[in-house]
Design a protein around this motif. Sequence first.
Motif, mmCIF file in Angstrom:
data_model
loop_
_atom_site.group_PDB
_atom_site.id
_atom_site.type_symbol
_atom_site.label_atom_id
_atom_site.label_comp_id
_atom_site.label_asym_id
_atom_site.label_seq_id
_atom_site.Cartn_x
_atom_site.Cartn_y
_atom_site.Cartn_z
ATOM 1 N N MET A 166 28.872 -61.947 -44.678
ATOM 2 C CA MET A 166 28.929 -61.021 -43.562
ATOM 3 C C MET A 166 29.200 -61.584 -42.360
ATOM 4 S SD MET A 166 25.543 -58.534 -44.013
ATOM 5 C CE MET A 166 26.127 -57.551 -42.950
ATOM 6 N N LEU A 167 30.459 -61.563 -41.927
ATOM 7 C CA LEU A 167 31.115 -62.068 -40.781
ATOM 8 C C LEU A 167 30.998 -61.382 -39.466
ATOM 9 C CD1 LEU A 167 34.840 -62.727 -41.794
ATOM 10 C CD2 LEU A 167 32.797 -64.158 -41.876
ATOM 11 N N THR A 168 30.268 -62.081 -38.568
ATOM 12 C CA THR A 168 30.027 -61.365 -37.163
ATOM 13 C C THR A 168 30.494 -62.357 -36.186
ATOM 14 O OG1 THR A 168 28.114 -60.557 -35.927
ATOM 15 C CG2 THR A 168 27.732 -62.602 -37.045
ATOM 16 N N ARG A 187 31.113 -66.305 -37.142
ATOM 17 C CA ARG A 187 29.755 -66.591 -38.196
ATOM 18 C C ARG A 187 29.662 -65.992 -39.357
ATOM 19 N NH1 ARG A 187 25.309 -69.906 -37.407
ATOM 20 N NH2 ARG A 187 23.518 -69.325 -38.179
ATOM 21 N N SER A 188 29.327 -66.478 -40.363
ATOM 22 C CA SER A 188 28.940 -65.920 -41.803
ATOM 23 C C SER A 188 27.536 -66.198 -42.309
ATOM 24 C CB SER A 188 30.150 -66.237 -42.775
ATOM 25 O OG SER A 188 29.799 -65.580 -43.654
ATOM 26 N N SER A 189 27.033 -65.119 -42.666
ATOM 27 C CA SER A 189 25.917 -65.286 -43.584
ATOM 28 C C SER A 189 26.198 -65.737 -44.951
ATOM 29 C CB SER A 189 24.876 -64.100 -43.786
ATOM 30 O OG SER A 189 25.717 -63.058 -44.446
ATOM 31 N N PHE A 190 25.203 -66.249 -45.528
ATOM 32 C CA PHE A 190 25.537 -66.801 -47.255
ATOM 33 C C PHE A 190 24.798 -65.899 -47.873
ATOM 34 C CE2 PHE A 190 25.297 -69.571 -50.859
ATOM 35 C CZ PHE A 190 26.251 -70.023 -51.078
ATOM 36 N N GLY A 201 36.186 -71.837 -48.256
ATOM 37 C CA GLY A 201 37.246 -71.571 -47.332
ATOM 38 C C GLY A 201 37.143 -70.179 -46.871
ATOM 39 N N ILE A 202 38.061 -69.842 -45.374
ATOM 40 C CA ILE A 202 37.802 -68.672 -44.869
ATOM 41 C C ILE A 202 39.134 -68.385 -44.526
ATOM 42 C CG2 ILE A 202 37.458 -69.770 -42.712
ATOM 43 C CD1 ILE A 202 36.225 -66.237 -43.563
ATOM 44 N N GLN A 203 39.288 -67.057 -44.533
ATOM 45 C CA GLN A 203 40.864 -66.512 -44.064
ATOM 46 C C GLN A 203 40.444 -65.285 -43.313
ATOM 47 O OE1 GLN A 203 43.755 -66.091 -47.108
ATOM 48 N NE2 GLN A 203 45.339 -65.298 -45.776
ATOM 49 N N PHE A 204 41.160 -64.946 -42.124
ATOM 50 C CA PHE A 204 40.483 -63.793 -41.674
ATOM 51 C C PHE A 204 41.818 -63.392 -40.664
ATOM 52 C CE2 PHE A 204 38.729 -67.084 -38.992
ATOM 53 C CZ PHE A 204 39.352 -66.690 -37.510
ATOM 54 N N GLY A 257 34.444 -82.593 -48.861
ATOM 55 C CA GLY A 257 33.412 -81.705 -48.034
ATOM 56 C C GLY A 257 32.521 -80.902 -48.938
ATOM 57 N N PRO A 258 31.244 -80.675 -48.396
ATOM 58 C CA PRO A 258 30.401 -79.805 -49.015
ATOM 59 C C PRO A 258 30.361 -78.515 -49.242
ATOM 60 C CG PRO A 258 29.317 -80.580 -47.068
ATOM 61 C CD PRO A 258 30.903 -81.301 -47.091
ATOM 62 N N GLY A 259 31.546 -77.931 -47.927
ATOM 63 C CA GLY A 259 31.498 -76.604 -48.028
ATOM 64 C C GLY A 259 30.651 -75.676 -47.303
ATOM 65 N N MET A 260 30.355 -74.539 -47.497
ATOM 66 C CA MET A 260 29.613 -73.765 -46.856
ATOM 67 C C MET A 260 28.303 -73.261 -47.657
ATOM 68 S SD MET A 260 29.759 -69.705 -45.294
ATOM 69 C CE MET A 260 28.611 -68.909 -44.769
ATOM 70 N N VAL A 261 27.248 -73.782 -47.636
ATOM 71 C CA VAL A 261 25.919 -73.484 -48.729
ATOM 72 C C VAL A 261 24.927 -72.765 -47.894
ATOM 73 C CG1 VAL A 261 26.458 -75.358 -50.160
ATOM 74 C CG2 VAL A 261 25.061 -75.535 -48.007
ATOM 75 N N GLU A 262 24.915 -72.339 -46.346
ATOM 76 C CA GLU A 262 24.033 -71.429 -45.836
ATOM 77 C C GLU A 262 24.754 -70.847 -44.861
ATOM 78 O OE1 GLU A 262 21.376 -74.207 -44.129
ATOM 79 O OE2 GLU A 262 22.858 -75.602 -43.063
ATOM 80 N N ASP A 263 24.013 -69.952 -43.941
ATOM 81 C CA ASP A 263 24.453 -69.293 -42.552
ATOM 82 C C ASP A 263 25.110 -70.340 -41.910
ATOM 83 O OD1 ASP A 263 23.444 -67.291 -44.043
ATOM 84 O OD2 ASP A 263 21.953 -66.771 -42.370
#
Length: 627
Positions: A166-168, A187-190, A201-204, A257-263
Amino acid sequence: AADSVAACTAPEGFVTDNTDCDDANAEINPAAAEVCDEVDNNCDAQVDEGVQTTFYADQDGDGAGDPNWSLLACAAPDGFVSEAGDNCPNTPGVFDPMTWYADADGDGAGDAGDTLSACEQPSGYVAVAGDGCPADANKVEPGACGCGAADTDADDNGTADCADFMLTLVPGATSVRDGNTLTVRVRSSFPFASAPDRATGIQFALAYDPTRLAIDTADMSSIRSDFEGGPFPREIYESVDQANGIVLYAAGIETAGPGMVEDSDLVEITFTVLYGVSECDAVGLVGVLPSSGPAVTRVLAEVSGDIDIRVPSLLPMGPVSLDFDGPALVGVPESDILVPTDAGSLYGGFVADPGVTAEDNCDGSTGVSVAITLPDMTTLDAWPSDGMFPIGSSTVVWSSIDSAGNTTSDTILVEVGDYQHFNAHIALNGAFAGSSNRSIRVRIEGVDHGVFVVPMTGRLGTISDIVVPVATAYSCADAKDTGHSLSSTASPTIADREYQASFALIQGDSNDDNRVDIYDFSLFVTDRGAGKSPEARSNFDADGDVDNGDFAFLSLSFFGEGVECGGGTLAGGPVTRVSVKELRRQGLGHLAAADLNRDGWVDLRDMQLYMQGFDPDAPQAEDGLGR
C-alpha cells in the motif's frame, strides 16, 4: 385380659387368634391390605408401608423436582412434585447444566476451548461457541489477514490490505509557507498475508499540481531514494514533466542489498511552494497515479527466488496548508503603557497582564510567548506573577509562530514613572445652588503642588492624578479654595495603588489670607450684586448672585483660620477692624464702601448694621446710617 377367656371350646364371639390390632374395625386386621391413609391397616406396627409416593422438592417452580431432595407421602406436600429430573433446581425452566463458552473479547461468540458447565450464565461466558479469534472483538474467523488484523480493502481492489503493498504519501509538514520546501516521502506497507520474501524495486508515476508546487530539476537531487534506511538506494530512472506536473521514477536494490522486508519509506521528493500561494488544508497537491498508458506503478517482489509483480494499493496524501500569513496577535495594547509607581512602593508599579492570544488563519489558536527586558537589562519569559514592573522603561515583546513557521510579533514599552499619584477629594461646606469651577491649591508635606481648577458638582469635586515624589507614605496634606475657603488638612491613605485624601473646606475667605475677618466682609460688600458667575469672589453658594445667602457663610466662619500641615497660627490672627485710611494706604480704598456707619472704620459695628438690614446701596442720610 378382660377381652379374653379360658375355655375348652370357643365361646360365641371369641376366637383363638389374638393378632387383630383394631377389633372394632372389621377393615383392619392382619389379613387386610395396607392402604395410604395414615393407618396401620394390616396390624404389622407400620403405617402406609409400601403404599406411599416419592415426591421431589421443586424450589424454582418449573414442575420438575430436585432428585437430591425427596420425601415419601400419600399426597404431594406444598413445594413438592412427583417428577424428578431437575438438575438445576434453582433455575426455572432449566433442568440440566449447560456448556458455556468464554467470550473474552466480548463479541458474542465464545471460545470452544474454554468452557464452563453451569445452570446459569457465568460472567464473561456465552452460550454460542465458534469464535475463531477469541482475542479479537471484531472477528470470529481469521479471514485473509488473521486474527487481530482487519480485512479492510482501502482501494476496493478485491485484495485485503494485509496482502497488498500500500503506497501512501507522507508530507514532512502539515503546513508550509510560500517559497519554502515541502518534502514528501513515498511510503509502502509490507504485506503480512501472502507475503513475499522481500521487495526488490519500486516503479511509480506521481502527479503534482504545477500551479502550486515546483520541482528543482537542475541536478535532479530533488528526487532521491538513497537516504539512510531506504530499501532501494539505486536509482534506475527518473523523469519530471514540469508543465504537466508528472514524475516517473524507478529504484531498486544494490547487488547485495536486503531490499524491503517491512513497512518503509521508499522515495523522497522535495517540492518548492510557489510564491503567492496561500491555501489552508490544500488537497490534491501530490498523488501516486494508477497504472495507465505510460504511467506504471508497481512493486517488484521476490517469492522463492522468482520475481512477482505486485500492483500496489494507492492511498491519497492528507491535506497540507500552504500558509504565508502569520498568526494575528489579539489583545496587545494599542499604545505603550505608562503608569506611576504604586503608592507605598519604592520599587515600581502594577500593570495587569493584557492576556494576549493569537489566532492563525490555518491553525486556529496558536501559542503566544512573551519576552520582557527590564530597565536593568534582566529578562523575563513570563508576565510578572504579581504584575509589578520596576521604575523605568521595560520592553515587552509578544510573539507567536504557526506550523508553517510564520512568526508574528508586537512590541510595547511599559514605562513606570518615578512618581506616584495623589487624588484629592474636595467637599465645600454649606448649601449650593449649582455647579462651579473652583481653584484648589494642594500642598503635601508642606510642598506646594499647584492650584487646580476643579469642576464641582454642587459642593463636591475631585482632583485626580496629582504627581508626587515616590515615598513609602505621606502623613499630611492640606487643600484650600484660593478664592473662597480656609485651608484644611487630611491624613493621606492608599486606595487603588494611589494616595488619596479627603478635605472638608470651610468657606468665607475671599482674599486668600487663610482667615475670615473684616477684610472678607469688606470684599463681600463691594462684590454684592446679581448676575455673578458661580466662581465669582464672595459667591460662596455658586448661584448667580452675591447676596445674603453668601453672607451666611461669612457669619458662620467669621474669625476662623485655616490649618496647614505643620500646625502653627497665622501672624496677627484675624483682623477685627481696619481704618478707611489704612485701606487706602494698602490700595484698597474701594473697600471703604463697607464702612456702613461712616465712622472711618470697617469693623464689627458695620457687620451688625448689615445683619440688621442696612442696605449699603441705599442713599445715605446725614447721620450716615441710611436713615
